[in-house]
Design an enzyme around this catalytic site. Sequence first.
Site: not given
Ligand SMILES: Cc1cc2nc3c(=O)[nH]c(=O)nc-3n(C[C@H](O)[C@H](O)[C@H](O)COP(=O)(O)O)c2cc1C
Length: 373
Positions: A87, A165, A196, A332
């Site tokens: 997400s 999400n 949140c 992500g």
């Molecule tokens: C730019 C960005 C926006 C994100 N927006 C959301 C979101 O809207 N909802 C959510 O549950 N997680 C959000 N996340 C968290 C990611 O889904 C993920 O949990 C987190 O980045 C860790 O994974 P990664 O290290 O592979 O990025 C966001 C992460 C990033 C980098």
Amino acid sequence: MTASIRKSLPLPGERTLHVEILLLLLPKTTICVTGPSAVRRLNDSEILRGARPASCYPSHEVSSAGAVDLSVKIGALRLRNPILAASGTFGYGLEFAHLVDLNRLGGFVTKGLSREPIEGAPAPRLYPTPSGMLNAVGLENVGVRAFVAEKLPVLRNFDTAVIANVFGYTIEDYVEVIRVLEDAEGLVGYELNVSCPNVKTGGMLFGSDPTCVAEVVSAARHAASKRPLWVKLSPLVTNIGLIARAAAEAGADALTVANTYPAMAIDFRSGKSRLGNPTGGLSGPAIKPITLRLVWETTKAVKTPIIGLGGVETVEDVLDYLAVGASAVQVGTASFADPRASELLVDTLTTVLGRTKAFALNEIRDKFQAENG
Ligand SMILES: Cc1cc2nc3c(=O)[nH]c(=O)nc-3n(C[C@H](O)[C@H](O)[C@H](O)COP(=O)(O)O)c2cc1C
């Protein structure tokens, strides 16, 4: 005795897969994919028909993909493979459809959806950090009604698992978003973001208090009668086992572990934040060891399926998460470096498991033994 297999396998687009497998004990796999990934952009009508970029599907890979079963079960839901896009890093999927073959992914999780549209945080929203990235996007999204009216009808042309999400600032917000989604077709499940601030309890994160988690999950569970409910946990907790149990007992079908870590980057010269907001969320390879431990702690606390995410970049990262008990992973930040990161992981996993036949996915799951030290 330790036997070792070294292989260099050709991949499409002049990439090469270097695999080294040390047999005996747990096979250790070192994998590196190099080379350009040129893809042709599809036009809008091709995307609408669910078309995929031709170069994503060289014929020899289609045949090897067909031979390897990468499917995983997450509760009642069966996914094509254990790789999902995470997400907030994959938009509503459609923005990536001209580059990524959505139909090859295990699925993807949409940008967080709220009751009303949210404009988000001021720029800059991203800042690179050592082995990671800070973001303060401010949960910008089109709102759940626009998602259902404008994005879902197009997404229905793809054969991929779409998970919505969901977030809110009150329990009623969460319930209302799910209520709107329940009437729509084209989703396989919901992922509740409980990281949140709860405006009714003075901004405390829903996800850091087991009672709050139980309340929001239970309300969402009642609203979500048609589809599985995943709960995405906050990593900012003292005891993730307690939170995981609260979510599981309140009806979560799976737990996503975990979200980003609150962090900051400043410029001491100007005395200002590197982001538009004072703080942001840290993601990428820097967080993988911390989140890996959280996944392991969660598997010890509950029987509920777990989806691991945090710094997944390579197949080795995927297998590490599966070995501590995750059923699937999400990708992500890696999609920022290469939008095709999740699809390339599917390719590589298929190649590793299909051609070397060194192990099957279910042999890796839960492989980690604490006695190893
Ligand atoms: C730019 C960005 C926006 C994100 N927006 C959301 C979101 O809207 N909802 C959510 O549950 N997680 C959000 N996340 C968290 C990611 O889904 C993920 O949990 C987190 O980045 C860790 O994974 P990664 O290290 O592979 O990025 C966001 C992460 C990033 C980098």
